[in-house]
Design a protein around this motif. Sequence first.
Motif, PDB file in Angstrom:
ATOM      1  N   GLU A 238      83.112  19.302  -3.707  1.00  0.00           N
ATOM      2  CA  GLU A 238      84.139  20.153  -3.409  1.00  0.00           C
ATOM      3  C   GLU A 238      83.727  21.351  -3.246  1.00  0.00           C
ATOM      4  O   GLU A 238      84.296  22.466  -2.534  1.00  0.00           O
ATOM      5  CB  GLU A 238      84.795  20.384  -5.060  1.00  0.00           C
ATOM      6  N   ALA A 239      82.290  21.960  -3.047  1.00  0.00           N
ATOM      7  CA  ALA A 239      81.804  23.048  -2.564  1.00  0.00           C
ATOM      8  C   ALA A 239      80.757  22.821  -1.607  1.00  0.00           C
ATOM      9  O   ALA A 239      80.097  21.639  -1.412  1.00  0.00           O
ATOM     10  CB  ALA A 239      81.174  23.915  -3.718  1.00  0.00           C
ATOM     11  N   ASP A 240      80.473  23.996  -0.666  1.00  0.00           N
ATOM     12  CA  ASP A 240      79.183  23.667   0.088  1.00  0.00           C
ATOM     13  C   ASP A 240      77.861  23.350  -0.389  1.00  0.00           C
ATOM     14  O   ASP A 240      77.895  23.931  -1.657  1.00  0.00           O
ATOM     15  CB  ASP A 240      79.149  25.209   0.986  1.00  0.00           C
ATOM     16  N   ILE A 241      77.047  22.738   0.135  1.00  0.00           N
ATOM     17  CA  ILE A 241      75.833  22.614  -0.309  1.00  0.00           C
ATOM     18  C   ILE A 241      74.808  23.166   0.310  1.00  0.00           C
ATOM     19  O   ILE A 241      74.674  23.005   1.644  1.00  0.00           O
ATOM     20  CB  ILE A 241      75.356  20.945  -0.286  1.00  0.00           C
ATOM     21  N   THR A 242      73.979  24.161  -0.308  1.00  0.00           N
ATOM     22  CA  THR A 242      73.042  24.844   0.341  1.00  0.00           C
ATOM     23  C   THR A 242      71.845  24.335   0.071  1.00  0.00           C
ATOM     24  O   THR A 242      71.048  23.945  -1.029  1.00  0.00           O
ATOM     25  CB  THR A 242      72.892  26.348  -0.122  1.00  0.00           C
ATOM     26  N   THR A 243      70.824  23.851   1.182  1.00  0.00           N
ATOM     27  CA  THR A 243      69.815  23.004   1.326  1.00  0.00           C
ATOM     28  C   THR A 243      68.513  23.668   2.129  1.00  0.00           C
ATOM     29  O   THR A 243      68.812  24.442   2.879  1.00  0.00           O
ATOM     30  CB  THR A 243      69.819  21.736   1.063  1.00  0.00           C
ATOM     31  N   THR A 244      67.781  22.772   2.372  1.00  0.00           N
ATOM     32  CA  THR A 244      66.628  22.866   3.470  1.00  0.00           C
ATOM     33  C   THR A 244      66.803  22.115   4.546  1.00  0.00           C
ATOM     34  O   THR A 244      67.131  20.853   4.208  1.00  0.00           O
ATOM     35  CB  THR A 244      65.204  23.236   2.767  1.00  0.00           C
ATOM     36  N   SER A 245      65.985  22.185   5.675  1.00  0.00           N
ATOM     37  CA  SER A 245      66.010  21.493   6.520  1.00  0.00           C
ATOM     38  C   SER A 245      64.555  21.664   7.614  1.00  0.00           C
ATOM     39  O   SER A 245      64.043  22.552   7.361  1.00  0.00           O
ATOM     40  CB  SER A 245      67.140  21.458   7.497  1.00  0.00           C
ATOM     41  N   LEU A 246      64.339  20.562   8.218  1.00  0.00           N
ATOM     42  CA  LEU A 246      63.162  20.618   9.300  1.00  0.00           C
ATOM     43  C   LEU A 246      63.737  20.423  10.587  1.00  0.00           C
ATOM     44  O   LEU A 246      64.313  19.307  10.867  1.00  0.00           O
ATOM     45  CB  LEU A 246      62.156  19.742   8.947  1.00  0.00           C
ATOM     46  N   PRO A 247      64.015  21.696  11.329  1.00  0.00           N
ATOM     47  CA  PRO A 247      64.368  21.386  12.621  1.00  0.00           C
ATOM     48  C   PRO A 247      63.866  20.213  13.572  1.00  0.00           C
ATOM     49  O   PRO A 247      62.466  20.089  13.568  1.00  0.00           O
ATOM     50  CB  PRO A 247      64.460  22.760  13.323  1.00  0.00           C
ATOM     51  N   VAL A 248      64.577  19.418  14.511  1.00  0.00           N
ATOM     52  CA  VAL A 248      64.219  18.713  15.432  1.00  0.00           C
ATOM     53  C   VAL A 248      64.822  18.963  16.755  1.00  0.00           C
ATOM     54  O   VAL A 248      65.769  19.260  16.721  1.00  0.00           O
ATOM     55  CB  VAL A 248      64.453  16.957  14.928  1.00  0.00           C
ATOM     56  N   VAL A 249      63.904  18.680  17.857  1.00  0.00           N
ATOM     57  CA  VAL A 249      64.167  19.377  18.958  1.00  0.00           C
ATOM     58  C   VAL A 249      63.975  17.998  19.953  1.00  0.00           C
ATOM     59  O   VAL A 249      63.103  17.457  19.822  1.00  0.00           O
ATOM     60  CB  VAL A 249      63.664  20.609  19.227  1.00  0.00           C
ATOM     61  N   ALA A 250      64.548  18.001  21.105  1.00  0.00           N
ATOM     62  CA  ALA A 250      64.340  17.196  22.147  1.00  0.00           C
ATOM     63  C   ALA A 250      63.149  18.094  23.329  1.00  0.00           C
ATOM     64  O   ALA A 250      63.719  18.871  23.600  1.00  0.00           O
ATOM     65  CB  ALA A 250      65.523  16.530  23.021  1.00  0.00           C
ATOM     66  N   PHE A 251      62.246  17.336  23.590  1.00  0.00           N
ATOM     67  CA  PHE A 251      61.195  18.170  24.402  1.00  0.00           C
ATOM     68  C   PHE A 251      60.984  17.195  25.676  1.00  0.00           C
ATOM     69  O   PHE A 251      60.927  15.987  25.630  1.00  0.00           O
ATOM     70  CB  PHE A 251      59.935  18.507  23.651  1.00  0.00           C
ATOM     71  N   THR A 252      60.280  17.949  26.474  1.00  0.00           N
ATOM     72  CA  THR A 252      59.759  17.237  27.791  1.00  0.00           C
ATOM     73  C   THR A 252      58.717  18.207  28.003  1.00  0.00           C
ATOM     74  O   THR A 252      58.040  18.626  27.292  1.00  0.00           O
ATOM     75  CB  THR A 252      60.966  17.101  28.684  1.00  0.00           C
ATOM     76  N   THR A 253      58.136  17.816  29.388  1.00  0.00           N
ATOM     77  CA  THR A 253      57.147  18.700  29.836  1.00  0.00           C
ATOM     78  C   THR A 253      57.469  19.434  31.257  1.00  0.00           C
ATOM     79  O   THR A 253      58.452  19.146  31.841  1.00  0.00           O
ATOM     80  CB  THR A 253      55.745  18.015  30.108  1.00  0.00           C
ATOM     81  N   THR A 254      56.445  20.268  31.523  1.00  0.00           N
ATOM     82  CA  THR A 254      56.739  20.889  32.969  1.00  0.00           C
ATOM     83  C   THR A 254      56.644  19.861  33.943  1.00  0.00           C
ATOM     84  O   THR A 254      57.046  20.206  35.062  1.00  0.00           O
ATOM     85  CB  THR A 254      55.707  21.990  32.974  1.00  0.00           C
ATOM     86  N   ARG A 255      56.175  18.848  33.817  1.00  0.00           N
ATOM     87  CA  ARG A 255      56.049  17.607  34.832  1.00  0.00           C
ATOM     88  C   ARG A 255      57.707  17.354  35.382  1.00  0.00           C
ATOM     89  O   ARG A 255      57.709  16.838  36.342  1.00  0.00           O
ATOM     90  CB  ARG A 255      55.475  16.342  34.296  1.00  0.00           C
ATOM     91  N   MET A 256      58.579  17.333  34.466  1.00  0.00           N
ATOM     92  CA  MET A 256      59.804  17.127  34.682  1.00  0.00           C
ATOM     93  C   MET A 256      60.450  18.236  35.665  1.00  0.00           C
ATOM     94  O   MET A 256      60.260  19.402  35.357  1.00  0.00           O
ATOM     95  CB  MET A 256      60.613  17.153  33.599  1.00  0.00           C
TER      96      MET A 256
END
Length: 317
Positions: A238-256
């Motif tokens: 019934e209420a918001d849950i405040t928790t923690t997270s570990l961000p995840v990102v899609a990466f590539t390299t300068t070769r692209m």
Amino acid sequence: MKIRCITAAVLLAATAALPAQAETRVTYKSAKTASSYYQMGVQIAEAMQEASGGEISVTVEESQGSVQNVMEVRARGADYVFTTPPALVGLAQGGKAMFEGKGDPAFDEIRALFPIPSLTMHFVMSRDSGATGFADMAGKTILLGKGSFGAREGEKYLELFGIADQVNIADVELSNAVPALKNGQIDGFVTSGSWPAPNVVEAAASTGVTILSLSDEEIARTERARLVIPAGTYAGQEADITTTSLPVVAFTTTRMDDETAYLLTKTYWEEKDRMAEAAKWWAGVDTGLMENITGKIHPGAVRYYEEAGIALTDAQK
């Protein structure tokens, strides 16, 4: 015969002069096939294929984890896209922790494209346990799982909040968390992943649970990113849950090349809402997650963000 040969030559020359339908091929490496992150990769591949009319072809590869994804940068080419927490990229570029003695100039060429759903901590307690905070976990039997980020993080929090010696740790696989909760074998379990988490959805619908919220002070002590799971995400919530997270990102390299990075980033953001109709975890991604990208963004992706009016920091450009 001469006329036929000349005609054939003219047709061949004309065909060669037509613009080619270039297909951009990308390899997307994320996680194990049984994980939600592998399924996200499949969804991204399908969205890219459909939105581009087949001009972007994404092959999804199974991975053994984020560290492996980063390490493979050393041997991969311009078509390589992979997912990992930004913190691991920083460790690789600094030759620290699990990358100590394994440094490589290729790590300095890693560039971000876009954020994907974060690894979100869930502390799930049965409603019958009466637990509403970490202190209430004392004397309870908790399933942490083994070897995963969630297991390590859960153990860290129990230590951090001074209840590690007061909690009974169940020797049960995380895959059995919901049955174990239903039959009273455990009082709660800890899991991480994108939200809504399938095992938490099942537990909330079948047994009734309380998902613990962390105070701002507790979150600060964990040194993790703050994340809010909106009310109504899980049955009985019934209420918001405040928790923690570990961000995840899609990466590539300068070769692209810049154009490929631009198309991948543009298509991802334009298709995100449609992907959310099929899988709710995409609803947790918005431009607010851009602040979790601590390193540089690929110039092609920067072009998209500037066109879209999405603010970037100087460090990201």
